[in-house]
Scaffold this motif. Structure first.
Motif, PDB file in Angstrom:
ATOM      1  N   ALA A   1     -19.333   4.199 -44.615  1.00  0.00           N
ATOM      2  CA  ALA A   1     -20.267   3.666 -45.611  1.00  0.00           C
ATOM      3  C   ALA A   1     -19.559   3.471 -46.947  1.00  0.00           C
ATOM      4  O   ALA A   1     -19.738   2.459 -47.622  1.00  0.00           O
ATOM      5  N   SER A   2     -18.743   4.443 -47.296  1.00  0.00           N
ATOM      6  CA  SER A   2     -18.003   4.346 -48.549  1.00  0.00           C
ATOM      7  C   SER A   2     -17.040   3.163 -48.516  1.00  0.00           C
ATOM      8  O   SER A   2     -16.921   2.415 -49.487  1.00  0.00           O
ATOM      9  N   MET A   3     -16.365   2.992 -47.389  1.00  0.00           N
ATOM     10  CA  MET A   3     -15.473   1.842 -47.220  1.00  0.00           C
ATOM     11  C   MET A   3     -16.249   0.543 -47.401  1.00  0.00           C
ATOM     12  O   MET A   3     -15.803  -0.386 -48.080  1.00  0.00           O
ATOM     13  N   ALA A   4     -17.434   0.469 -46.787  1.00  0.00           N
ATOM     14  CA  ALA A   4     -18.230  -0.756 -46.876  1.00  0.00           C
ATOM     15  C   ALA A   4     -18.658  -1.027 -48.318  1.00  0.00           C
ATOM     16  O   ALA A   4     -18.622  -2.173 -48.784  1.00  0.00           O
ATOM     17  N   ALA A   5     -19.043   0.029 -49.031  1.00  0.00           N
ATOM     18  CA  ALA A   5     -19.469  -0.149 -50.420  1.00  0.00           C
ATOM     19  C   ALA A   5     -18.305  -0.648 -51.279  1.00  0.00           C
ATOM     20  O   ALA A   5     -18.449  -1.567 -52.090  1.00  0.00           O
ATOM     21  N   ILE A   6     -17.144  -0.059 -51.072  1.00  0.00           N
ATOM     22  CA  ILE A   6     -15.988  -0.439 -51.884  1.00  0.00           C
ATOM     23  C   ILE A   6     -15.533  -1.850 -51.546  1.00  0.00           C
ATOM     24  O   ILE A   6     -15.209  -2.649 -52.429  1.00  0.00           O
TER      25      ILE A   6
ATOM     26  N   ARG B   1     -17.545  -2.211 -41.083  1.00  0.00           N
ATOM     27  CA  ARG B   1     -18.162  -0.883 -41.055  1.00  0.00           C
ATOM     28  C   ARG B   1     -18.339  -0.387 -39.623  1.00  0.00           C
ATOM     29  O   ARG B   1     -18.033   0.769 -39.310  1.00  0.00           O
TER      30      ARG B   1
ATOM     31  N   VAL C   1     -16.381   8.055 -43.429  1.00  0.00           N
ATOM     32  CA  VAL C   1     -16.087   7.290 -44.641  1.00  0.00           C
ATOM     33  C   VAL C   1     -16.476   5.821 -44.506  1.00  0.00           C
ATOM     34  O   VAL C   1     -16.215   5.026 -45.413  1.00  0.00           O
TER      35      VAL C   1
END
Lengths: 166, 166
Positions: free
Chosen positions: B24-29, B11, B22
């Motif tokens: 945070a979204s990358m980290a969540a996915i 992240r 993006v």
DNA sequence: TATTGTTATACTCTATAACTATA
DNA sequence: TATAGTTATAGAGTATAACAATA
């Protein structure tokens, strides 16, 4: 045309068949599995034009973030948490595609270094841009949920021994 | 011995390389992918003594919850959201193991019914008990997080078209 | 014509075991 | 002895295409 949530159905089934105490946990885990399936399909779809699978992209991305653009095979295996033979396999194919190259370690004759080629670096950059734009940028997670999701999954992964720092 | 969280590292990498929007979204996915990997390993470990893979267990469990213990191939394919050939494959192996049997549909000559054998029903029940006790009952999710997780993933899956009801 | 399921084939990723080479 | 990597082999799941049988 209304399709009920199969996971909510399963949860009800569990509750009615004597497993009420684990029904919620079962539903959460099943939802994780299904969510991963949906996301993986999107990722592989985005990578297809680059002739990359997710496993190969991960290796490419890992190399592109190593400052030297170089990693020993066993380091890659450990960081990606996959079997050494999986790395051998992935490197074989990436090497055939001209995206990485093997080179001997300067001091330890046992170890092989994986190195990004210029072409590999360019492709990694392009693929990352498409993933960021088309997948991560349109995830479908409510933006106010993302931090909470990261926190919950982080707590799970720490419990599972995935990492120890914070 | 302290192992930093590789997802948190990624992240930070994203944020420093122009993809802060993006990250945070990358980290969540990525966390979803990793969590699924951990959970799948536990599930397959729990199923190993039964000589069942997760895909085959899912089919067995699906049949055991169908009131008649019977399902058409295409229905199973639709409910499990897998390719028809994957069902053919799974049924072939479960049939060899004596856990399910194929039978002709009474009125539609095109369709094949899958039916749990007595042995299959017993094995499904045992495997489910072990999964519930050893995996779902010890998931490592904080119990106060589970409902929130189900809600977030449910919202994602609805957005993804996984279901339409509530 | 459309649908159902199977077969043949191919391609992923993964894993075990045996092996070579090096430390 | 231990470690690093490869090879051979096997097994899993998945997918496309061609096909047969049925509706």
């Amino acid at each position: 045309m209304a399709a009920p949530d199969p996971i909510a159905d399963a949860r009800r089934n569990w509750e009615e068949h004597g497993w009420a105490d684990v029904a919620a946990s079962m539903a959460a885990i099943t939802a994780i599995m299904r969510t991963q399936q949906i996301l993986l399909a999107r990722i592989e779809g985005a990578l297809k034009p680059f002739r990359l699978t997710f496993a190969r992209y991960e290796l490419l991305a890992l190399l592109s973030f190593a400052r030297s653009g170089t990693l020993p095979m066993n380091k890659a295996s450990a960081l990606l948490q996959v079997h050494p033979t999986s790395v051998t396999n992935a490197v074989d194919r990436l090497e055939s595609a001209g995206l990485v190259a093997r080179s001997p370690h300067p001091t330890d004759g046992r170890t092989t270094l994986i190195e990004l080629t210029a072409e590999g670096r360019t492709l990694a950059k392009s693929a990352t841009a498409v993933l960021n734009t088309d997948v991560f940028g349109k995830s479908g997670f409510a933006s106010e949920d993302i931090d909470e999701l990261i926190r919950i999954l982080g707590s799970f992964r720490r419990n599972a021994g995935d990492f120890t720092d914070d």
